[in-house]
Design a protein around this motif. Structure first.
Motif, PDB file in Angstrom:
ATOM      1  N   LEU A 249      -7.089 -12.464   6.204  1.00 43.27           N
ATOM      2  CA  LEU A 249      -6.871 -13.599   7.092  1.00 43.27           C
ATOM      3  C   LEU A 249      -5.404 -13.733   7.467  1.00 43.27           C
ATOM      4  O   LEU A 249      -5.065 -14.023   8.622  1.00 43.27           O
ATOM      5  CB  LEU A 249      -7.372 -14.877   6.414  1.00 43.27           C
ATOM      6  N   ARG A 250      -4.530 -13.516   6.524  1.00 42.10           N
ATOM      7  CA  ARG A 250      -3.093 -13.559   6.821  1.00 42.10           C
ATOM      8  C   ARG A 250      -2.720 -12.480   7.837  1.00 42.10           C
ATOM      9  O   ARG A 250      -1.892 -12.714   8.727  1.00 42.10           O
ATOM     10  CB  ARG A 250      -2.273 -13.399   5.542  1.00 42.10           C
TER      11      ARG A 250
ATOM     12  N   GLU B 180      -9.608  -9.807  -5.706  1.00 41.80           N
ATOM     13  CA  GLU B 180     -10.160 -11.144  -5.510  1.00 41.80           C
ATOM     14  C   GLU B 180      -9.604 -11.818  -4.260  1.00 41.80           C
ATOM     15  O   GLU B 180     -10.218 -12.756  -3.729  1.00 41.80           O
ATOM     16  CB  GLU B 180      -9.866 -12.021  -6.726  1.00 41.80           C
ATOM     17  N   ARG B 181      -8.431 -11.364  -3.789  1.00 46.62           N
ATOM     18  CA  ARG B 181      -7.761 -12.036  -2.662  1.00 46.62           C
ATOM     19  C   ARG B 181      -7.843 -11.217  -1.369  1.00 46.62           C
ATOM     20  O   ARG B 181      -7.014 -11.375  -0.471  1.00 46.62           O
ATOM     21  CB  ARG B 181      -6.301 -12.299  -3.019  1.00 46.62           C
ATOM     22  N   VAL B 182      -8.847 -10.322  -1.274  1.00 43.65           N
ATOM     23  CA  VAL B 182      -8.966  -9.481  -0.085  1.00 43.65           C
ATOM     24  C   VAL B 182      -9.115 -10.327   1.176  1.00 43.65           C
ATOM     25  O   VAL B 182      -8.440 -10.096   2.191  1.00 43.65           O
ATOM     26  CB  VAL B 182     -10.172  -8.516  -0.242  1.00 43.65           C
TER      27      VAL B 182
ATOM     28  N   PRO C 189       3.015  -9.817   8.689  1.00 44.74           N
ATOM     29  CA  PRO C 189       3.313  -8.385   8.593  1.00 44.74           C
ATOM     30  C   PRO C 189       2.839  -7.798   7.260  1.00 44.74           C
ATOM     31  O   PRO C 189       2.715  -8.501   6.254  1.00 44.74           O
ATOM     32  CB  PRO C 189       4.845  -8.336   8.687  1.00 44.74           C
ATOM     33  N   ARG C 190       2.560  -6.487   7.296  1.00 47.27           N
ATOM     34  CA  ARG C 190       2.148  -5.809   6.060  1.00 47.27           C
ATOM     35  C   ARG C 190       3.245  -5.885   4.990  1.00 47.27           C
ATOM     36  O   ARG C 190       2.953  -6.010   3.800  1.00 47.27           O
ATOM     37  CB  ARG C 190       1.822  -4.347   6.363  1.00 47.27           C
TER      38      ARG C 190
ATOM     39  N   ILE D 228      -4.960  -3.642   3.484  1.00 52.43           N
ATOM     40  CA  ILE D 228      -6.230  -4.323   3.746  1.00 52.43           C
ATOM     41  C   ILE D 228      -6.396  -4.495   5.256  1.00 52.43           C
ATOM     42  O   ILE D 228      -5.527  -5.086   5.921  1.00 52.43           O
ATOM     43  CB  ILE D 228      -6.268  -5.683   3.031  1.00 52.43           C
ATOM     44  N   PRO D 229      -7.511  -3.997   5.844  1.00 48.67           N
ATOM     45  CA  PRO D 229      -7.688  -4.106   7.301  1.00 48.67           C
ATOM     46  C   PRO D 229      -8.059  -5.532   7.719  1.00 48.67           C
ATOM     47  O   PRO D 229      -8.630  -6.311   6.946  1.00 48.67           O
ATOM     48  CB  PRO D 229      -8.837  -3.126   7.576  1.00 48.67           C
ATOM     49  N   ILE D 230      -7.750  -5.842   8.981  1.00 54.14           N
ATOM     50  CA  ILE D 230      -8.066  -7.163   9.510  1.00 54.14           C
ATOM     51  C   ILE D 230      -9.566  -7.372   9.581  1.00 54.14           C
ATOM     52  O   ILE D 230     -10.067  -8.487   9.421  1.00 54.14           O
ATOM     53  CB  ILE D 230      -7.413  -7.349  10.897  1.00 54.14           C
ATOM     54  N   ALA D 231     -10.298  -6.305   9.778  1.00 56.84           N
ATOM     55  CA  ALA D 231     -11.745  -6.421   9.942  1.00 56.84           C
ATOM     56  C   ALA D 231     -12.421  -6.979   8.683  1.00 56.84           C
ATOM     57  O   ALA D 231     -13.550  -7.450   8.756  1.00 56.84           O
ATOM     58  CB  ALA D 231     -12.357  -5.044  10.273  1.00 56.84           C
TER      59      ALA D 231
END
Length: 445
Positions: A350-351, A343-345, A357-358, A437-440
């Protein structure tokens, strides 16, 4: 000159804890569901540890009443008059050493059978082991045997009680911590009284409270029947009626030829680890009197070691069962964590886009699950503490050892560790997924 060193959390760890706490507060229902799935597992671990520690304490306390505290050194002196006199003289009045002589006594009306023959417990109506021995006559010609009724068996039962009489040279409570019930303990100071002072155990006190018993005591070999005085009652964990008396007060009424005729294995000596000189003195005296060396054996009480094995097996069996329940709870946290990350993808992407950082993303998810585990552990420990207090209050009258029982700190530590481990296991995979989770993803959103 530098001031005191202050330990502070690193920036990332502090941020992970703050954001994780905010996540728990914003998703109260989901956190509550996670705690429910984990609660039974943590409670099972806490309960197993608490029960194991309580059982160990109760078992050890029971052994201390019957055998002695750990480290106590015990020796039995064979029933030889000179040897027993020498041993009694050597330990009398010395700190860290006590001698115990066991007699059989009857208190009450003369020329009657005691109510509890053989010093049997008063609620034991079937005789059993405690009953008097039956005399048999065997014909040497035919070989046939038949019971013979002796004079004592023909006597009527009357108001008399038979009990085991433990003669002491000093305060045995330094080795066997009897629990006081009423009255006082024996006073070993001053000259021995000709009216023997007795301290009864709970079973003997039960008989005196049920029946009206005259104050006349008969001990085999005594020159007369002394008048005893009951000064106190203790709980010695013994189901057989027993009384404790100063041995010198009993020997006032017994000639030397019969004073050492005891009921039991012999004179028992108990030494504290610090009483090595007294122990060595007794050994030298007995050896000089011709007592064989193979009859002088000293044993050290090690009750904790003897019960450790059996209790450890039970503990590991139940801990294994508790671990299975804990894994089920960790699986519940895992499912909730995966759903939360799904739910928080967009939030995590965005972070990442703004430079988070990962490792911090993974730390945020792990912080939520670890805090959930700690909250669950606190709830489980609180319930266990309340349950132990209630159980001690309800059963304290039946099991006196529970009256002073406190919640074992080992169980609290085990609960905290179990909560943290479950939180780590349940949050590890969601944390890894959040970190990947990728930035894209934020662009697609």
């Amino acid at each position: 000159m530098t001031g005191p060193r202050v330990f502070r959390l690193s920036g990332r760890l502090r941020s992970a804890l703050i954001i994780g706490g905010q996540g728990i507060r914003s998703r109260k229902l989901r956190t509550f569901l996670s705690m429910i799935s984990l609660f039974l597992g943590v409670l099972a671990v806490v309960t197993v540890q608490a029960v194991a520690e309580t059982a160990n304490t109760l078992r050890l306390a029971d052994l201390e009443l019957h055998v002695g505290k750990d480290g106590t050194r015990q020796m039995y002196v064979p029933p030889m008059a000179d040897a027993m006199d020498a041993a009694l003289t050597s330990v009398a009045g010395r700190p860290g050493a006590v001698g115990m002589m066991q007699y059989q006594a009857i208190i009450g009306e003369p020329n009657v059978l005691p109510i509890n023959q053989g010093a049997a417990p008063f609620d034991n109506n079937d005789g059993g082991y405690y009953g008097p021995a039956m005399e048999m006559y065997c014909d040497p010609v035919t070989g046939g045997c038949r019971p013979v009724q002796n004079e004592a068996a023909a006597q009527p039962k009357g108001q008399a009680i038979e009990l085991v009489l433990q003669g002491l040279t000093g305060d045995v409570r330094q080795f066997r911590p009897f629990r006081p019930v009423a009255g006082d303990w024996l006073d070993f100071g001053g000259e021995p009284s000709y009216s023997p002072r007795l301290v009864l155990n709970k079973e003997a006190a039960k008989g005196f409270s049920r029946y009206r018993i005259p104050a006349e005591m008969r001990v085999e070999g005594a020159t007369a029947n002394p008048t005893p005085r009951i000064v106190g009652v203790i709980d010695d964990g013994n189901s057989q009626p027993t009384a404790y008396v100063r041995v010198d007060e009993m020997r006032n009424w017994m000639p030397r030829t019969t004073a050492n005729q005891m009921y039991g294995p012999g004179l028992q000596l108990m030494f504290a680890p610090s009483a090595g000189e007294t122990e060595a003195l007794v050994m030298r005296k007995l050896t000089a009197l011709g007592v064989p060396a193979d009859m002088l054996h000293v044993e050290t009480v090690n009750a904790r070691k003897n019960i450790a094995g059996e209790l450890a097996i039970m503990r590991w069996i139940f801990l294994g069962m508790a671990a299975l329940v804990l894994l089920i709870g960790a699986a519940g946290i895992l499912n909730v964590g995966l759903a939360t990350v799904g739910e928080r993808v967009e939030e995590f992407a965005l972070r990442r886009a703004v430079g988070t950082p990962r490792s911090l993303l993974a730390g945020i998810v792990l912080a939520e699950t670890l805090l959930t585990g700690l909250l669950t552990a606190a709830a489980a420990i609180g319930l266990a503490v309340v349950a132990l207090d209630v159980g001690a209050g309800l059963l304290g009258s039946r099991v006196p050892q529970l009256q002073d029982m406190t919640f074992p700190w080992q169980a609290g530590v085990a609960g905290v560790i179990a909560g943290l481990v479950a939180g780590l296991l349940g949050g590890l995979i969601p944390a890894i997924r959040a970190a990947r989770i990728p930035i894209a993803t934020v662009m697609r959103a």
